[in-house]
Each structure stands twice: as structure tokens, then as C-alpha cells.
Design an enzyme around this catalytic site. Structure first.
Site, mmCIF file in Angstrom:
data_model
loop_
_atom_site.group_PDB
_atom_site.id
_atom_site.type_symbol
_atom_site.label_atom_id
_atom_site.label_comp_id
_atom_site.label_asym_id
_atom_site.label_seq_id
_atom_site.Cartn_x
_atom_site.Cartn_y
_atom_site.Cartn_z
ATOM 1 N N ARG A 164 4.660 -15.200 17.916
ATOM 2 C CA ARG A 164 4.635 -16.109 16.001
ATOM 3 C C ARG A 164 6.724 -15.060 15.956
ATOM 4 N NH1 ARG A 164 0.703 -17.826 17.127
ATOM 5 N NH2 ARG A 164 -1.342 -17.785 15.495
ATOM 6 N N ILE B 221 6.152 -8.219 -0.863
ATOM 7 C CA ILE B 221 7.655 -8.884 -0.136
ATOM 8 C C ILE B 221 8.203 -8.813 -1.819
ATOM 9 C CG2 ILE B 221 8.473 -10.996 0.103
ATOM 10 C CD1 ILE B 221 6.539 -11.868 1.781
ATOM 11 N N SER C 77 5.637 -21.118 2.858
ATOM 12 C CA SER C 77 4.586 -20.484 4.027
ATOM 13 C C SER C 77 5.140 -21.160 4.723
ATOM 14 C CB SER C 77 3.222 -20.019 4.092
ATOM 15 O OG SER C 77 2.930 -19.508 5.403
ATOM 16 N N TYR D 270 -6.147 -21.521 1.597
ATOM 17 C CA TYR D 270 -4.794 -21.050 1.422
ATOM 18 C C TYR D 270 -3.211 -22.292 1.475
ATOM 19 C CZ TYR D 270 -0.777 -18.044 2.140
ATOM 20 O OH TYR D 270 1.036 -18.258 2.098
ATOM 21 N N LYS E 5 -0.599 -23.529 -0.885
ATOM 22 C CA LYS E 5 1.400 -23.880 -1.029
ATOM 23 C C LYS E 5 1.257 -25.273 -0.537
ATOM 24 C CE LYS E 5 1.583 -19.351 -0.997
ATOM 25 N NZ LYS E 5 2.116 -18.714 -1.856
HETATM 26 P P1 NAD Z 1 0.600 -9.129 -2.002
HETATM 27 O O1 NAD Z 1 -0.923 -9.498 -2.008
HETATM 28 O O2 NAD Z 1 1.124 -7.836 -1.150
HETATM 29 O O3 NAD Z 1 1.828 -9.422 -3.576
HETATM 30 C C1 NAD Z 1 1.114 -10.522 -4.010
HETATM 31 C C2 NAD Z 1 1.260 -9.889 -5.153
HETATM 32 O O4 NAD Z 1 0.772 -10.538 -6.858
HETATM 33 C C3 NAD Z 1 -0.270 -8.695 -5.761
HETATM 34 O O5 NAD Z 1 0.521 -7.453 -6.387
HETATM 35 C C4 NAD Z 1 -0.967 -9.076 -6.604
HETATM 36 O O6 NAD Z 1 -1.031 -8.125 -7.128
HETATM 37 C C5 NAD Z 1 0.100 -10.195 -7.041
HETATM 38 N N1 NAD Z 1 -1.188 -11.355 -7.900
HETATM 39 C C6 NAD Z 1 -2.560 -11.889 -7.213
HETATM 40 N N2 NAD Z 1 -2.369 -12.938 -7.939
HETATM 41 C C7 NAD Z 1 -2.080 -12.608 -9.571
HETATM 42 C C8 NAD Z 1 -2.357 -13.252 -10.633
HETATM 43 N N3 NAD Z 1 -2.801 -14.720 -10.917
HETATM 44 N N4 NAD Z 1 -1.753 -12.304 -11.415
HETATM 45 C C9 NAD Z 1 -0.655 -11.657 -11.381
HETATM 46 N N5 NAD Z 1 -0.190 -11.133 -9.833
HETATM 47 C C10 NAD Z 1 -0.951 -11.424 -8.961
HETATM 48 O O7 NAD Z 1 1.366 -10.361 -1.153
HETATM 49 P P2 NAD Z 1 2.904 -10.156 0.068
HETATM 50 O O8 NAD Z 1 2.497 -10.238 1.297
HETATM 51 O O9 NAD Z 1 3.916 -9.534 -0.849
HETATM 52 O O10 NAD Z 1 2.891 -12.373 -0.654
HETATM 53 C C11 NAD Z 1 3.757 -12.300 -1.634
HETATM 54 C C12 NAD Z 1 3.770 -14.179 -1.598
HETATM 55 O O11 NAD Z 1 4.594 -14.175 -0.370
HETATM 56 C C13 NAD Z 1 2.250 -14.899 -1.911
HETATM 57 O O12 NAD Z 1 2.385 -15.927 -2.678
HETATM 58 C C14 NAD Z 1 1.889 -15.493 -0.219
HETATM 59 O O13 NAD Z 1 1.147 -16.142 -0.923
HETATM 60 C C15 NAD Z 1 2.929 -15.387 0.556
HETATM 61 N N6 NAD Z 1 3.412 -15.057 1.829
HETATM 62 C C16 NAD Z 1 3.063 -14.070 2.213
HETATM 63 C C17 NAD Z 1 3.256 -13.715 3.199
HETATM 64 C C18 NAD Z 1 3.202 -12.895 4.679
HETATM 65 O O14 NAD Z 1 2.608 -12.777 5.775
HETATM 66 N N7 NAD Z 1 3.442 -11.471 3.633
HETATM 67 C C19 NAD Z 1 3.377 -15.293 4.591
HETATM 68 C C20 NAD Z 1 4.000 -16.263 4.049
HETATM 69 C C21 NAD Z 1 3.924 -16.801 2.903
HETATM 70 N N1 UFG Z 2 -3.524 -11.466 15.739
HETATM 71 C C1 UFG Z 2 -4.070 -10.153 17.092
HETATM 72 N N2 UFG Z 2 -5.123 -9.207 16.586
HETATM 73 C C2 UFG Z 2 -5.213 -9.655 15.392
HETATM 74 C C3 UFG Z 2 -3.759 -9.856 14.389
HETATM 75 C C4 UFG Z 2 -3.181 -11.047 14.825
HETATM 76 O O1 UFG Z 2 -4.568 -11.504 18.078
HETATM 77 O O2 UFG Z 2 -5.827 -8.374 15.036
HETATM 78 C C5 UFG Z 2 -2.614 -12.226 16.267
HETATM 79 C C6 UFG Z 2 -2.978 -13.738 16.266
HETATM 80 O O3 UFG Z 2 -4.044 -14.355 16.875
HETATM 81 C C7 UFG Z 2 -1.426 -14.533 16.596
HETATM 82 C C8 UFG Z 2 -0.261 -12.901 15.448
HETATM 83 O O4 UFG Z 2 -1.259 -12.080 16.415
HETATM 84 O O5 UFG Z 2 -1.692 -15.246 17.789
HETATM 85 C C9 UFG Z 2 0.057 -13.005 14.005
HETATM 86 O O6 UFG Z 2 -1.171 -13.431 13.413
HETATM 87 P P1 UFG Z 2 -1.400 -12.582 12.209
HETATM 88 O O7 UFG Z 2 -2.874 -12.660 11.371
HETATM 89 O O8 UFG Z 2 -0.517 -11.285 11.624
HETATM 90 O O9 UFG Z 2 -0.296 -13.824 11.495
HETATM 91 P P2 UFG Z 2 -0.540 -14.913 10.913
HETATM 92 O O10 UFG Z 2 0.597 -16.047 11.621
HETATM 93 O O11 UFG Z 2 -1.722 -16.092 12.300
HETATM 94 O O12 UFG Z 2 -0.806 -16.009 10.006
HETATM 95 C C10 UFG Z 2 0.590 -15.545 9.091
HETATM 96 C C11 UFG Z 2 0.039 -15.019 7.791
HETATM 97 C C12 UFG Z 2 -0.566 -16.868 6.941
HETATM 98 C C13 UFG Z 2 0.875 -17.607 6.874
HETATM 99 C C14 UFG Z 2 1.220 -17.438 7.900
HETATM 100 C C15 UFG Z 2 2.531 -18.115 8.238
HETATM 101 O O13 UFG Z 2 -1.218 -14.604 7.435
HETATM 102 O O14 UFG Z 2 -1.153 -16.212 5.631
HETATM 103 O O15 UFG Z 2 1.436 -15.807 8.831
HETATM 104 O O16 UFG Z 2 3.681 -17.450 7.802
HETATM 105 F F1 UFG Z 2 0.429 -18.512 6.256
#
Ligand code: NAD
Ligand code: UFG
Length: 346
Positions: free
Chosen positions: A235, A12, A124, A148, A152
């Protein structure tokens, strides 16, 4: 205006850097590259023609942060750095509390020392736990079912306490946006940057993409006996470019007016829910590939349905997600097809 983007090399964060630069901001990135590579930012630089100014370092490192704030005039921080795998957080909770909670505290203390009070935090939808109904509004009860999610929630509470202390001390210094993401998917339309998970993906879309490209054999669909239309989990999938547009809107709001001072919570979702089987069908349509799947047991900790009420962000930020499911799928597939080995192939 210069924005410090923590975790800016990640999925992101790299899209946020691109959109920030396109919106006219300068960016500085701090990332320890624990879950990313420099390549994502090299590509953002190629796409925008501007520098991302990557500092490789950890947000837990006070000296790195002090040097960074001293060396650049930072106006605001977008804080993406952290660990995000639910399963791993149950196995290694200390790493999640250190990176996500202690790391954010160290960052905030550095911000305070350098008089930077504007912060956008990646929260999240996980903070809603198992919601009693959907769609989910910002004032729903909060809970966490794993380290996790707990991390948050702890950070959200900590940031709210900072703002409350401002009120007691009579000196507004913090200006905070807590953005609760639903399920970010997709990639920049160029196909040059996208999500590059380490090892076997945990999340649905990267898993489907890797089945379609032939890296994985078959998708396991976790349960078809949920109380949803087809029995599979529902979702709110949101295109990552819409998600980062929401960040820019939130930042503009925080920077634009004095009454923005305080702590604001906004859901970033589309308001639409799609089931796992609907996602498979939409991906097949966009890619022209077939995605083999089988139904297996429910995944522990999963909930039936989770989707946003995005009204608050619409009313307060003037933001709504623009991109349809078909575009999320087309952009995910373009990224996967052009980069079968992720950034490693380069
Ligand atoms: P990502 O792992 O691709 O990006 C996180 C980045 O932070 C990575 O580049 C990693 O190297 C860096 N990082 C981790 N720990 C660090 C530290 N201590 N110091 C410096 N850098 C560090 O993840 P993302 O999907 O881009 O997620 C970004 C943020 O959004 C996260 O906080 C995640 O919890 C939150 N979020 C993500 C999702 C999702 O589904 N991707 C959903 C809800 C919230
Ligand atoms: N799913 C499958 N097979 C897979 C992966 C996922 O059936 O291999 C299903 C899950 O059961 C769920 C849906 O697809 O019904 C989405 O699953 P994800 O793992 O992609 O996402 P989640 O909603 O479980 O969780 C994500 C992030 C979490 C975050 C949450 C809400 O992984 O970190 O969204 O933002 F907290």
C-alpha cells in the site's frame, strides 16, 4: 477566510483543523462525535491558541446546517464527515448510504442555499477497485466492491453532475476538489493528536501500534501469497500531515482563480508502496519495540498492491508528500506511547 470542516473532530479532520488554523484560516467544525471526541479539538486549540468553534450536530440535520451557515460567513467547506469501515459497511449498508451519500447531499443543498460553492471532498483510492496495474493515475477505471466504496463513488458522481449542471445553466457555482486518499497514517509531531480507533482497529498501523504497546497480542498478516516482493499486501502509506497539506494546496487552488471552477480530481499519495512486513520492520526500528505477527489467510476483498501516481497533484497543486516512512512510524509511535488509551485517558 473561514472554512467549515465537517467531521473535524475525527482523525484526518482534526489534523486539517490544525493545519488550516496554522495557514491563517478560521475554522468552524460540525461533527456528531459518533466516531470521535471533543478532546481532539481541545488539543488542537491548545496547540494553535485558536478556537475550532465546534458545533455538535449531524450533517443530515437541515436546521443545524442552516443555522451554521447563517451564523458564520463560510467561504469553503472541507467535508470529512462520514463512516469509513469497509466490513461494517457490508453489515449496515443503509447507515453508509445515509451518512455518506444522503449526508453529503444535504450538506450540498445547504451550501447552495447559502451560496457557498467551494468544496473539498474526502474520497478514497477505494474508488479504483482492483486496479489493472500500479501506479494508479486519476483517469483509471472506477469501481466499487463494497457499500463504503460505492458511497464514495456515488458522491463523486453526484458532485460531477452538479458541476455539469452548472455548465448547462451557464452559471458556474460549484468549485470542487475530489481528493482520493491512499493510506493515511501517522500523527502530528507533537504527539497530542492522532488516530483513536474505536474497539479493535481494522487498519494496519493502529493495529501494529497496539501490539507494540501491549494492548493486543499479535498482528495477523492477511496473506503472504500475493504477487508482491515478499507476498504480503503493498500500500501507499501517507503521513496525515502531508495529506492535510494537500488539502490546503487544493483549497488555495480552488479559491485562487476563476479557471479553478469545476470539478477536479487529485490523488493524494506518495507514489511509494510498502508491504505489510516492511511496515512491521519499519515500525520496530522506529519504536524499539518488537511486533509479534503470524501469517493468516487473505482478508476477503483485499487487493495485492495499491499505490498512487501523484504526478497530477504535483503539477497542478505544487504538492508532494514530504515525510518518509521512518517519520510516519516515529510519529505514530509517539502518539500511541503518549496516549495509550487514546483520548479517553485524558
Ligand atoms: P474519522 O471517523 O476519524 O472521522 C470522521 C468524523 O466524522 C468523525 O469525527 C465522526 O464523528 C464524524 N461523523 C460521521 N458521520 C457524521 C455525520 N453524519 N454528521 C456529522 N459528523 C459525522 O475518519 P477519518 O479517518 O478522519 O476519515 C475522514 C474522511 O476521510 C472520511 O470521509 C473517510 O471516508 C475518508 N477517508 C479516510 C481514509 C482513512 O484511511 N482514514 C482513507 C480514505 C478516505
Ligand atoms: N493488514 C494486515 N493485518 C491487519 C490489517 C491490515 O495484514 O490487521 C494488511 C491488509 O491486508 C493490507 C494492508 O495491511 O494489505 C493495509 O490494510 P488497511 O486495512 O490498513 O488498509 P486498506 O488498504 O485495506 O484500506 C484502507 C482504508 C479503506 C480505503 C483504502 C484506500 O481502510 O477505507 O485504504 O484508501 F478505502
Amino acid at each position: 477566510m473561514r472554512v467549515l470542516v465537517t467531521g473535524g473532530a475525527g482523525y484526518i479532520g482534526s489534523h486539517a483543523c490544525l493545519s488550516l488554523i496554522e495557514a491563517g484560516y478560521d475554522v468552524v467544525v460540525v461533527d456528531n462525535l459518533s466516531n470521535s471526541s471533543r478532546e481532539s479539538l481541545i488539543r488542537v486549540e491548545e496547540l494553535t491558541g485558536k478556537a475550532c468553534n465546534l458545533v455538535v450536530g449531524d450533517i443530515n440535520d437541515i436546521n443545524t446546517l442552516d443555522k451554521l451557515f447563517r451564523g458564520h460567513h463560510i467561504d469553503a467547506v472541507m467535508h470529512f464527515a462520514g463512516l469509513k469501515a469497509v466490513g461494517e459497511s457490508c453489515e449496515k449498508p443503509a447507515e453508509y448510504y445515509r451518512n455518506n451519500v444522503a449526508g453529503t447531499l444535504t450538506l450540498c443543498e445547504a451550501m447552495a442555499r447559502h451560496h457557498v460553492g467551494t468544496l473539498i471532498f474526502s474520497s478514497s483510492a477505494t474508488v479504483y477497485g482492483d486496479p489493472y496495474t500500479v501506479p494508479i493515475a486519476e483517469d483509471f477505471p472506477l469501481s466499487a466492491t463494497n457499500p463504503y466504496g460505492q458511497s464514495k463513488l456515488m458522491v463523486e458522481n453526484m458532485l460531477k453532475d452538479f458541476v455539469a449542471a452548472d455548465k448547462i445553466n451557464g452559471q458556474p457555482s460549484w468549485n470542487i476538489g475530489l481528493l482520493r486518499y491512499f493510506n493515511p497514517v501517522g500523527a502530528h509531531e507533537s504527539g497530542r493528536i492522532g488516530e483513536d480507533p474505536n474497539g479493535i482497529p481494522n487498519n494496519l498501523l493502529p493495529y501494529i501500534s497496539q501490539v507494540a504497546i501491549g494492548k493486543l497480542d499479535q498482528l495477523a498478516v492477511f496473506g503472504d501469497d500475493y504477487p508482491t516482493a515478499d507476498g504480503t499486501g503493498v500500500r501507499d502509506y501517507i503521513h496525515v500531515m502531508d495529506l492535510v497539506d494537500g488539502h490546503i494546496k487544493a483549497l488555495e487552488k480552488l479559491l485562487s482563480s476563476e479557471d479553478a471552477k469545476g470539478c477536479h480530481v487529485w490523488n493524494l499519495g506518495t507514489g511509494n508502496g510498502y508491504s505489510v512486513l516492511e511496515m512491521v520492520a519499519a515500525f520496530e526500528k522506529a519504536s524499539g519495540k518488537s511486533v509479534s505477527y503470524k501469517i493468516v489467510e487473505r482478508r476477503s476483498g483485499d487487493i495485492a498492491a495499491c499505490f498512487a501516481d501523484p504526478t497530477k497533484a504535483q503539477q497542478e497543486l505544487g504538492w508532494t508528500a514530504q515525510r518518509e516512512l521512518s517519520q510516519m512510524m516515529a510519529d505514530s509511535w509517539r502518539w500511541q506511547e503518549n496516549n495509550p488509551q487514546g483520548y479517553e485517558g485524558d
